[in-house]
Write a protein that holds these residues in place. Sequence first.
Motif, PDB file in Angstrom:
ATOM      1  N   UNK A  14       0.807  -1.215   0.000  1.00 14.25           N
ATOM      2  CA  UNK A  14       0.000   0.000   0.000  1.00 14.25           C
ATOM      3  C   UNK A  14       0.849   1.278   0.000  1.00 14.25           C
ATOM      4  N   UNK A  15       2.156   1.128  -0.025  1.00 10.82           N
ATOM      5  CA  UNK A  15       3.035   2.301  -0.049  1.00 10.82           C
ATOM      6  C   UNK A  15       2.846   3.052  -1.365  1.00 10.82           C
ATOM      7  N   UNK A  16       2.939   4.391  -1.326  1.00  7.14           N
ATOM      8  CA  UNK A  16       2.726   5.178  -2.547  1.00  7.14           C
ATOM      9  C   UNK A  16       3.592   4.749  -3.732  1.00  7.14           C
ATOM     10  N   UNK A  17       4.844   4.434  -3.512  1.00  7.12           N
ATOM     11  CA  UNK A  17       5.716   4.033  -4.623  1.00  7.12           C
ATOM     12  C   UNK A  17       5.236   2.734  -5.264  1.00  7.12           C
ATOM     13  N   UNK A  18       4.781   1.787  -4.454  1.00 10.50           N
ATOM     14  CA  UNK A  18       4.287   0.515  -4.993  1.00 10.50           C
ATOM     15  C   UNK A  18       2.964   0.735  -5.718  1.00 10.50           C
ATOM     16  N   UNK A  19       2.090   1.558  -5.149  1.00 14.23           N
ATOM     17  CA  UNK A  19       0.826   1.864  -5.815  1.00 14.23           C
ATOM     18  C   UNK A  19       1.067   2.524  -7.168  1.00 14.23           C
ATOM     19  N   UNK A  20       2.067   3.392  -7.237  1.00 15.96           N
ATOM     20  CA  UNK A  20       2.415   4.046  -8.501  1.00 15.96           C
ATOM     21  C   UNK A  20       2.916   3.000  -9.505  1.00 15.96           C
ATOM     22  N   UNK A  21       3.776   2.105  -9.070  1.00 15.97           N
ATOM     23  CA  UNK A  21       4.268   1.044  -9.954  1.00 15.97           C
ATOM     24  C   UNK A  21       3.105   0.210 -10.485  1.00 15.97           C
ATOM     25  N   UNK A  22       2.199  -0.171  -9.592  1.00  8.79           N
ATOM     26  CA  UNK A  22       1.053  -0.977 -10.022  1.00  8.79           C
ATOM     27  C   UNK A  22       0.199  -0.240 -11.053  1.00  8.79           C
ATOM     28  N   UNK A  23       0.039   1.065 -10.854  1.00 12.34           N
ATOM     29  CA  UNK A  23      -0.767   1.839 -11.806  1.00 12.34           C
ATOM     30  C   UNK A  23      -0.089   1.943 -13.175  1.00 12.34           C
ATOM     31  N   UNK A  24       1.237   1.827 -13.203  1.00 11.29           N
ATOM     32  CA  UNK A  24       1.981   1.931 -14.463  1.00 11.29           C
ATOM     33  C   UNK A  24       2.100   0.606 -15.216  1.00 11.29           C
ATOM     34  N   UNK A  25       1.814  -0.494 -14.551  1.00 17.45           N
ATOM     35  CA  UNK A  25       1.991  -1.809 -15.190  1.00 17.45           C
ATOM     36  C   UNK A  25       1.304  -1.930 -16.553  1.00 17.45           C
ATOM     37  N   UNK A  26       0.073  -1.462 -16.714  1.00 20.30           N
ATOM     38  CA  UNK A  26      -0.558  -1.601 -18.033  1.00 20.30           C
ATOM     39  C   UNK A  26       0.195  -0.865 -19.151  1.00 20.30           C
ATOM     40  N   UNK A  27       0.917   0.175 -18.813  1.00 20.30           N
ATOM     41  CA  UNK A  27       1.600   0.952 -19.847  1.00 20.30           C
ATOM     42  C   UNK A  27       3.045   0.529 -20.076  1.00 20.30           C
ATOM     43  N   UNK A  28       3.650  -0.179 -19.106  1.00 21.73           N
ATOM     44  CA  UNK A  28       5.056  -0.560 -19.294  1.00 21.73           C
ATOM     45  C   UNK A  28       5.230  -1.976 -19.819  1.00 21.73           C
ATOM     46  N   UNK A  29       4.165  -2.739 -19.848  1.00 22.06           N
ATOM     47  CA  UNK A  29       4.253  -4.080 -20.412  1.00 22.06           C
ATOM     48  C   UNK A  29       4.669  -5.121 -19.393  1.00 22.06           C
ATOM     49  N   UNK A  30       4.969  -6.308 -19.889  1.00 24.32           N
ATOM     50  CA  UNK A  30       5.302  -7.434 -19.031  1.00 24.32           C
ATOM     51  C   UNK A  30       6.585  -7.170 -18.247  1.00 24.32           C
ATOM     52  N   UNK A  31       6.529  -7.452 -16.952  1.00 23.15           N
ATOM     53  CA  UNK A  31       7.712  -7.263 -16.119  1.00 23.15           C
ATOM     54  C   UNK A  31       8.732  -8.353 -16.415  1.00 23.15           C
ATOM     55  N   UNK A  32       9.985  -7.966 -16.501  1.00 23.05           N
ATOM     56  CA  UNK A  32      11.077  -8.922 -16.717  1.00 23.05           C
ATOM     57  C   UNK A  32      11.892  -9.107 -15.446  1.00 23.05           C
ATOM     58  N   UNK A  33      11.977  -8.055 -14.653  1.00 28.44           N
ATOM     59  CA  UNK A  33      12.802  -8.114 -13.449  1.00 28.44           C
ATOM     60  C   UNK A  33      12.280  -7.089 -12.442  1.00 28.44           C
ATOM     61  N   UNK A  34      12.268  -7.470 -11.175  1.00 27.04           N
ATOM     62  CA  UNK A  34      11.935  -6.550 -10.104  1.00 27.04           C
ATOM     63  C   UNK A  34      13.082  -6.600  -9.112  1.00 27.04           C
ATOM     64  N   UNK A  35      13.590  -5.442  -8.760  1.00 34.73           N
ATOM     65  CA  UNK A  35      14.667  -5.351  -7.780  1.00 34.73           C
ATOM     66  C   UNK A  35      14.153  -4.569  -6.593  1.00 34.73           C
ATOM     67  N   UNK A  36      14.414  -5.085  -5.406  1.00 34.24           N
ATOM     68  CA  UNK A  36      13.982  -4.410  -4.187  1.00 34.24           C
ATOM     69  C   UNK A  36      15.199  -4.216  -3.297  1.00 34.24           C
ATOM     70  N   UNK A  37      15.304  -3.024  -2.747  1.00 37.19           N
ATOM     71  CA  UNK A  37      16.406  -2.717  -1.849  1.00 37.19           C
ATOM     72  C   UNK A  37      15.841  -1.983  -0.645  1.00 37.19           C
ATOM     73  N   UNK A  38      16.223  -2.416   0.517  1.00 36.55           N
ATOM     74  CA  UNK A  38      15.776  -1.748   1.732  1.00 36.55           C
ATOM     75  C   UNK A  38      16.959  -1.038   2.360  1.00 36.55           C
ATOM     76  N   UNK A  39      16.769   0.195   2.699  1.00 31.23           N
ATOM     77  CA  UNK A  39      17.845   1.007   3.253  1.00 31.23           C
ATOM     78  C   UNK A  39      17.643   1.244   4.738  1.00 31.23           C
ATOM     79  N   UNK A  40      17.839   0.209   5.521  1.00 28.14           N
ATOM     80  CA  UNK A  40      17.793   0.352   6.969  1.00 28.14           C
ATOM     81  C   UNK A  40      18.553  -0.813   7.584  1.00 28.14           C
TER      82      UNK A  40
END
Length: 188
Positions: free
Chosen positions: A128-154
């Motif tokens: 539900x984080x804004x960045x993830x919600x933004x990514x989800x909203x962009x999925x229809x326009x960016x096409x099939x995902x090939x790779x997802x990278x996640x990094x936590x800074x803490x």
Amino acid sequence: AILGVGMMGQEHISYIQKFRDRVVVRYICDPSSESIETALSLIENEEDAPAVFKNESDLRENHAEDIDLLVIATPNYLHTPQLLRWGQYPMKILCEKPVAISEQQVKALRKASPLFKAKIWVAMEYRYMPAIQKLLSLLPTIGELKCVTIRENRYPFLSKVGEWNKDLNKTGDTLVEKCCHFFDLFSL
């Protein structure tokens, strides 16, 4: 009711305070006097001060029928046993992640869950984080995902009461403690 008022329980109380016109914390339960004292200081309106329990069984035996929502924010290794005890009541339960830290706990939950009367939600809020919600909203326009990278800074493990989160027998280690959020995002 808030079961466990250490760092995460206190965070839930602070969120609930923003909605105190609709939600009231009636009960808190924790064996730590220091955690209870800090949690009580977060309750903004003194007349809304919750009843305090140091023993979970006292809360359950005397007030389970009065609880609409139970927030389980105790150390990870306690989540499964607490869900097994509280799941029999017709209430909503928000359980901090992870629900289980071992294969044995997973099996116990799978066996018992068909009998649960409670509706249970696991706190996997990263989706539900804004960045993830933004990514989800962009999925229809960016096409099939090939790779997802996640990094936590803490830091990987924050300081908790009794440092339980640094004990492999109580956390399930980094994959369970922290990476469960990332596995949830990958599946999403």
